[in-house]
Write a protein that holds these residues in place. Structure first.
Motif, mmCIF file in Angstrom:
data_model
loop_
_atom_site.group_PDB
_atom_site.id
_atom_site.type_symbol
_atom_site.label_atom_id
_atom_site.label_comp_id
_atom_site.label_asym_id
_atom_site.label_seq_id
_atom_site.Cartn_x
_atom_site.Cartn_y
_atom_site.Cartn_z
ATOM 1 N N CYS A 58 0.839 -1.188 0.000
ATOM 2 C CA CYS A 58 0.000 0.000 0.000
ATOM 3 C C CYS A 58 0.877 1.242 0.000
ATOM 4 N N SER A 60 1.010 4.794 1.598
ATOM 5 C CA SER A 60 0.395 5.572 2.675
ATOM 6 C C SER A 60 0.135 6.999 2.229
ATOM 7 N N GLU A 61 -0.635 7.726 3.004
ATOM 8 C CA GLU A 61 -0.929 9.120 2.671
ATOM 9 C C GLU A 61 0.329 9.966 2.640
ATOM 10 N N CYS A 72 -2.518 1.022 4.617
ATOM 11 C CA CYS A 72 -3.558 0.503 3.716
ATOM 12 C C CYS A 72 -4.956 1.034 3.985
ATOM 13 N N ALA A 74 -8.303 2.914 4.180
ATOM 14 C CA ALA A 74 -8.999 3.919 3.384
ATOM 15 C C ALA A 74 -9.668 4.926 4.323
ATOM 16 N N CYS A 77 -4.920 5.763 2.246
ATOM 17 C CA CYS A 77 -4.064 5.055 1.296
ATOM 18 C C CYS A 77 -4.287 5.602 -0.115
ATOM 19 N N LEU A 79 -4.835 5.329 -3.692
ATOM 20 C CA LEU A 79 -5.331 4.232 -4.516
ATOM 21 C C LEU A 79 -4.493 3.983 -5.763
ATOM 22 N N GLY A 82 -0.971 2.385 -4.626
ATOM 23 C CA GLY A 82 -0.897 1.272 -3.694
ATOM 24 C C GLY A 82 -1.843 0.166 -4.093
ATOM 25 N N CYS A 85 -4.204 -1.189 -1.335
ATOM 26 C CA CYS A 85 -5.034 -0.294 -0.531
ATOM 27 C C CYS A 85 -6.410 -0.916 -0.296
ATOM 28 N N ASP A 86 -6.963 -0.727 0.891
ATOM 29 C CA ASP A 86 -8.292 -1.250 1.174
ATOM 30 C C ASP A 86 -9.303 -0.803 0.126
#
Length: 442
Positions: A58, A60-61, A72, A74, A77, A79, A82, A85-86
């Motif tokens: 993932c 990260s921000e 990961c 949301a 994350c 998108l 990653g 990402c969830d």
């Protein structure tokens, strides 16, 4: 040490060991050719030269590749950068992308609807759930003979997918329908839709449909954008998918400062007499709301003579027009539809790596401890800006994380530290239910 002071052989050796070295790349025409890949601990996204994390990782921000809640969860994350990402996890079930979208009912499609049309009706709407407080809210609504609308998210804040049997949310959603409430879509993972490409936006709509069909047997024709942010392109896409976009005309700000102004805002609206019908925003992820404020709103509205009904009813549409059949797209009641069990989808192609511009909205991640909190900040209505929102914060916390990650908090004194995903965040958050991690929605 400056680069021009470094021996060329040393620089070449470092590049050869780097996960971003030549040969470790991904073809991405949207970015003009080869896109660099990044391993765990490497920079990704806009902060990392638009590098995409390796499969299973993932972004990260803060733009660092890794795994776990800090990377990961949301919607923090990123998108496009990653793959794991969830928000990129497709729910099991049949794809609804090609379901026909015939028009029906009196409520327009793909435009902002912010006021009820039936006098004497008041619609209480609750965003961001289902969550651990939602069952208690349903108990209250039943006791008070009130019916509401729940704009639900599918897989955000580390709570697990709503159609995953292990998350425990399916029975709550089914209870909503059985007791006469309305369910609308609030996207799959609560992203700022203006920060996403059209393909990623479409996944936010369709993934939530797939999950809801697996639980209810239908998917909603009603929708509310996260943060009520949706530009012209976004509204056009929602219209093409046959969504009636319902926002609100009363925001008690139950997500801000522990609801410090909520009673005053709601009382002023009801006592003003300026309207004979209202569409009210609230959040069933807020303990403040479920622990007293929802009852206050119900009592106040009923004492003023309002009937508390779902948004669809306050807009003059029967329950049979609040949902679509997953195969025909025709209007269909959710009652008696039943969940649709489908086999797991075939393995998908490599994830889209189109950039999200600013990389999404900054939302610090979460941490463990025994008490839950969830703070939600709404952005200005119908914003077309892709700038990252800065006002307030939102938090959902869960139990089972191994380390404490902090996030922006309103009205809470705290120290500052840097989480595993590389983001410095003030404030310590609490968690519950062993769902894995907690989240701050900017």
């Amino acid at each position: 040490m400056r680069l021009h002071d470094t021996p060329i052989a040393l620089v070449a050796g470092a590049l050869a060991l780097s996960p971003l070295a030549a040969g470790h790349s991904l073809e991405n025409p949207a970015l003009g050719g080869l896109q660099r890949r990044a391993g765990a601990g490497s920079k990704c996204g806009p902060a990392g030269g638009n590098a995409v994390c390796d499969d299973g990782l993932c972004c990260s921000e803060a733009g660092v590749c890794g795994t776990g809640g800090g990377f990961c969860t949301a919607p923090g994350c990123l998108l496009a950068f990653g793959p794991a990402c969830d928000g990129n996890k497709r729910p099991s079930g049949a794809d609804t992308s090609n379901t026909p979208r015939p028009r029906f009912g009196s409520v327009p499609f793909g435009v902002d609807v912010s006021s009820c049309t039936v006098p004497g009706k008041l619609a209480l709407t609750f965003d961001d759930g289902p969550y651990i407080y939602t069952s208690a809210l349903l108990d209250l609504l039943k006791k008070k003979n009130a019916r509401a609308t729940f704009f639900v998210t599918g897989n955000n804040a580390g709570k697990g997918a709503i159609n995953d049997p292990n998350s425990g949310y399916a029975p709550i959603l089914q209870r909503m329908i059985a007791e006469g409430h309305q369910i609308g879509s609030h996207t799959w993972s609560h992203e700022n839709l203006d920060s996403l490409t059209p393909e990623f936006r479409r996944k936010q709509f369709v993934y939530n449909e797939i999950a809801l069909v697996g639980v209810l047997g239908v998917f909603p024709s009603y929708f509310r954008p996260p943060y009520t942010v949706c530009n012209a392109d976004c509204y056009a896409e929602l219209g093409a998918l046959g969504y009636k976009v319902v926002n609100y005309d009363v925001d008690p700000k139950d997500w801000e400062d522990g609801g410090a102004k909520s009673h005053q805002i709601f009382t002023s609206a009801i006592d003003s007499g300026r309207q004979s019908e209202y569409l009210v925003l609230a959040h069933d992820v807020q303990p403040f709301t479920v622990d007293g404020f929802a009852e206050f709103m119900i009592d106040k509205a009923q004492a003023a003579g309002f009937e508390i009904v779902p948004a669809g009813e306050c807009l003059g549409e029967p329950e049979s027009q609040w949902y679509r059949d997953p195969k025909t797209g025709a209007a269909r009641s959710a009652r008696g539809a039943g969940p649709v069990e489908e086999p797991e989808p075939e393995p998908s192609k490599k994830p889209d790596t189109t950039p999200t511009g600013t990389g999404g909205v900054k939302r610090p991640v979460i941490t463990p401890t025994p008490v839950p909190t969830f703070k939600v900040t709404e952005l200005p209505r119908n914003s077309t800006s892709t700038a990252e929102p800065t006002k307030g914060s939102s938090t959902i916390t869960t139990a089972a994380a191994a380390t404490t990650t902090t996030g922006t908090s309103t009205g809470t004194a705290s120290s500052q530290e840097t989480g595993a995903a590389g983001v410095a965040r003030p404030g310590t958050f609490l968690g519950l239910l062993g769902l894995g991690a907690a989240l701050v929605l900017a």
